[in-house]
Design a protein around this motif. Structure first.
Motif, PDB file in Angstrom:
ATOM      1  N   ILE A  16       0.839  -1.204   0.000  1.00 60.70           N
ATOM      2  CA  ILE A  16       0.000   0.000   0.000  1.00 60.70           C
ATOM      3  C   ILE A  16       0.871   1.249   0.000  1.00 60.70           C
ATOM      4  CG2 ILE A  16      -1.619   1.354   1.391  1.00 60.70           C
ATOM      5  CD1 ILE A  16      -2.861  -1.340   2.262  1.00 60.70           C
ATOM      6  N   TYR A  17       1.921   1.240   0.817  1.00 61.54           N
ATOM      7  CA  TYR A  17       2.849   2.377   0.880  1.00 61.54           C
ATOM      8  C   TYR A  17       3.451   2.659  -0.497  1.00 61.54           C
ATOM      9  CZ  TYR A  17       7.266   4.776   1.942  1.00 61.54           C
ATOM     10  OH  TYR A  17       8.327   5.639   1.943  1.00 61.54           O
ATOM     11  N   GLY A  18       3.921   1.617  -1.161  1.00 59.83           N
ATOM     12  CA  GLY A  18       4.511   1.802  -2.488  1.00 59.83           C
ATOM     13  C   GLY A  18       3.487   2.240  -3.514  1.00 59.83           C
ATOM     14  N   GLY A  19       2.304   1.662  -3.473  1.00 62.26           N
ATOM     15  CA  GLY A  19       1.276   1.989  -4.448  1.00 62.26           C
ATOM     16  C   GLY A  19       0.750   3.402  -4.326  1.00 62.26           C
ATOM     17  N   LEU A  20       0.718   3.920  -3.115  1.00 55.57           N
ATOM     18  CA  LEU A  20       0.187   5.269  -2.924  1.00 55.57           C
ATOM     19  C   LEU A  20       1.091   6.368  -3.483  1.00 55.57           C
ATOM     20  CD1 LEU A  20      -1.500   5.086   0.587  1.00 55.57           C
ATOM     21  CD2 LEU A  20      -2.594   5.332  -1.631  1.00 55.57           C
ATOM     22  N   PHE A  21       2.339   6.032  -3.801  1.00 53.29           N
ATOM     23  CA  PHE A  21       3.199   7.036  -4.421  1.00 53.29           C
ATOM     24  C   PHE A  21       2.625   7.503  -5.756  1.00 53.29           C
ATOM     25  CE2 PHE A  21       6.699   6.061  -1.515  1.00 53.29           C
ATOM     26  CZ  PHE A  21       7.203   7.337  -1.329  1.00 53.29           C
ATOM     27  N   ALA A  22       1.820   6.662  -6.404  1.00 55.56           N
ATOM     28  CA  ALA A  22       1.224   7.045  -7.692  1.00 55.56           C
ATOM     29  C   ALA A  22       0.137   8.091  -7.527  1.00 55.56           C
ATOM     30  CB  ALA A  22       0.651   5.804  -8.377  1.00 55.56           C
ATOM     31  N   VAL A  23      -0.500   8.160  -6.362  1.00 60.48           N
ATOM     32  CA  VAL A  23      -1.601   9.099  -6.181  1.00 60.48           C
ATOM     33  C   VAL A  23      -1.250  10.304  -5.303  1.00 60.48           C
ATOM     34  CG1 VAL A  23      -3.361   7.344  -6.553  1.00 60.48           C
ATOM     35  CG2 VAL A  23      -2.546   7.770  -4.251  1.00 60.48           C
ATOM     36  N   ILE A  24      -0.114  10.239  -4.639  1.00 57.97           N
ATOM     37  CA  ILE A  24       0.303  11.363  -3.796  1.00 57.97           C
ATOM     38  C   ILE A  24       0.891  12.458  -4.690  1.00 57.97           C
ATOM     39  CG2 ILE A  24       1.930  12.081  -1.976  1.00 57.97           C
ATOM     40  CD1 ILE A  24      -0.328  10.347  -0.951  1.00 57.97           C
ATOM     41  N   GLY A  25       0.490  13.677  -4.437  1.00 55.23           N
ATOM     42  CA  GLY A  25       1.004  14.802  -5.213  1.00 55.23           C
ATOM     43  C   GLY A  25       2.469  15.072  -4.914  1.00 55.23           C
ATOM     44  N   ASP A  26       3.134  15.745  -5.841  1.00 52.17           N
ATOM     45  CA  ASP A  26       4.559  16.025  -5.705  1.00 52.17           C
ATOM     46  C   ASP A  26       4.878  16.854  -4.467  1.00 52.17           C
ATOM     47  OD1 ASP A  26       5.291  14.608  -7.925  1.00 52.17           O
ATOM     48  OD2 ASP A  26       5.186  16.338  -9.276  1.00 52.17           O
ATOM     49  N   ASP A  27       3.973  17.728  -4.077  1.00 52.40           N
ATOM     50  CA  ASP A  27       4.249  18.595  -2.939  1.00 52.40           C
ATOM     51  C   ASP A  27       4.178  17.850  -1.599  1.00 52.40           C
ATOM     52  OD1 ASP A  27       1.555  18.228  -3.428  1.00 52.40           O
ATOM     53  OD2 ASP A  27       0.963  20.163  -2.598  1.00 52.40           O
ATOM     54  N   THR A  30       7.555  14.212   0.120  1.00 52.75           N
ATOM     55  CA  THR A  30       8.613  14.163   1.126  1.00 52.75           C
ATOM     56  C   THR A  30       8.059  13.754   2.479  1.00 52.75           C
ATOM     57  OG1 THR A  30       9.823  15.899  -0.052  1.00 52.75           O
ATOM     58  CG2 THR A  30      10.456  15.476   2.224  1.00 52.75           C
ATOM     59  N   THR A  31       6.977  14.374   2.885  1.00 51.81           N
ATOM     60  CA  THR A  31       6.350  14.030   4.158  1.00 51.81           C
ATOM     61  C   THR A  31       5.829  12.603   4.122  1.00 51.81           C
ATOM     62  OG1 THR A  31       5.683  16.331   4.437  1.00 51.81           O
ATOM     63  CG2 THR A  31       4.574  14.695   5.812  1.00 51.81           C
ATOM     64  N   TYR A  32       5.172  12.228   3.044  1.00 51.10           N
ATOM     65  CA  TYR A  32       4.640  10.877   2.902  1.00 51.10           C
ATOM     66  C   TYR A  32       5.751   9.838   2.953  1.00 51.10           C
ATOM     67  CZ  TYR A  32       2.561   6.758   0.782  1.00 51.10           C
ATOM     68  OH  TYR A  32       2.162   5.476   0.534  1.00 51.10           O
ATOM     69  N   ALA A  33       6.861  10.121   2.281  1.00 45.99           N
ATOM     70  CA  ALA A  33       7.980   9.180   2.259  1.00 45.99           C
ATOM     71  C   ALA A  33       8.547   8.968   3.655  1.00 45.99           C
ATOM     72  CB  ALA A  33       9.066   9.678   1.314  1.00 45.99           C
ATOM     73  N   ALA A  34       8.706  10.036   4.408  1.00 44.35           N
ATOM     74  CA  ALA A  34       9.284   9.923   5.746  1.00 44.35           C
ATOM     75  C   ALA A  34       8.359   9.171   6.698  1.00 44.35           C
ATOM     76  CB  ALA A  34       9.587  11.318   6.295  1.00 44.35           C
ATOM     77  N   ILE A  35       7.110   9.557   6.743  1.00 46.06           N
ATOM     78  CA  ILE A  35       6.162   8.920   7.673  1.00 46.06           C
ATOM     79  C   ILE A  35       5.888   7.482   7.249  1.00 46.06           C
ATOM     80  CG2 ILE A  35       3.793   8.985   8.538  1.00 46.06           C
ATOM     81  CD1 ILE A  35       4.003  12.065   8.358  1.00 46.06           C
ATOM     82  N   GLY A  36       5.675   7.262   5.976  1.00 44.42           N
ATOM     83  CA  GLY A  36       5.405   5.917   5.482  1.00 44.42           C
ATOM     84  C   GLY A  36       6.566   4.963   5.709  1.00 44.42           C
ATOM     85  N   ALA A  37       7.777   5.447   5.500  1.00 42.83           N
ATOM     86  CA  ALA A  37       8.949   4.604   5.718  1.00 42.83           C
ATOM     87  C   ALA A  37       9.077   4.198   7.181  1.00 42.83           C
ATOM     88  CB  ALA A  37      10.209   5.327   5.262  1.00 42.83           C
ATOM     89  N   ILE A  38       8.740   5.090   8.082  1.00 44.66           N
ATOM     90  CA  ILE A  38       8.781   4.766   9.515  1.00 44.66           C
ATOM     91  C   ILE A  38       7.749   3.685   9.837  1.00 44.66           C
ATOM     92  CG2 ILE A  38       8.285   5.670  11.815  1.00 44.66           C
ATOM     93  CD1 ILE A  38       9.522   8.340  10.820  1.00 44.66           C
ATOM     94  N   VAL A  39       6.544   3.826   9.305  1.00 49.27           N
ATOM     95  CA  VAL A  39       5.485   2.836   9.564  1.00 49.27           C
ATOM     96  C   VAL A  39       5.877   1.470   9.013  1.00 49.27           C
ATOM     97  CG1 VAL A  39       3.101   2.220   9.022  1.00 49.27           C
ATOM     98  CG2 VAL A  39       3.652   4.556   9.699  1.00 49.27           C
ATOM     99  N   VAL A  40       6.400   1.433   7.787  1.00 41.87           N
ATOM    100  CA  VAL A  40       6.800   0.165   7.175  1.00 41.87           C
ATOM    101  C   VAL A  40       7.967  -0.457   7.948  1.00 41.87           C
ATOM    102  CG1 VAL A  40       7.822  -0.845   5.097  1.00 41.87           C
ATOM    103  CG2 VAL A  40       5.884   0.701   4.903  1.00 41.87           C
ATOM    104  N   ALA A  41       8.923   0.358   8.348  1.00 40.61           N
ATOM    105  CA  ALA A  41      10.059  -0.168   9.111  1.00 40.61           C
ATOM    106  C   ALA A  41       9.606  -0.755  10.444  1.00 40.61           C
ATOM    107  CB  ALA A  41      11.090   0.932   9.346  1.00 40.61           C
TER     108      ALA A  41
END
Length: 60
Positions: A16-27, A30-41
């Motif tokens: 889900i984390y990887g797939g949502l990169f397609a729908v998250i806006g460019d702005d 960065t926030t999504y990547a940081a928070i999502g990576a913490i949750v996945v880790a």
């Protein structure tokens, strides 16, 4: 908790984390990547720390 169940949950979160990169806006990426990576880790660390194999005997 069984390692199979935790692994499945962690895998689903990762997909889900990887797939949502397609729908998250460019702005917001960065926030999504940081928070999502913490949750996945945390999910994958939980598999290793809290997961019990079928052959493990329950302790305490």
């Amino acid at each position: 908790m069984e390692r199979k169940k935790l692994s499945y949950i962690a895998l689903v979160l990762t997909i889900i984390y990887g797939g949502l990169f397609a729908v998250i806006g460019d702005d917001n990426r960065t926030t999504y990547a940081a928070i999502g990576a913490i949750v996945v880790a945390i999910a994958w660390v939980s598999v290793g720390v809290l997961g019990r194999d079928d052959t493990d005997s329950p302790s305490g």
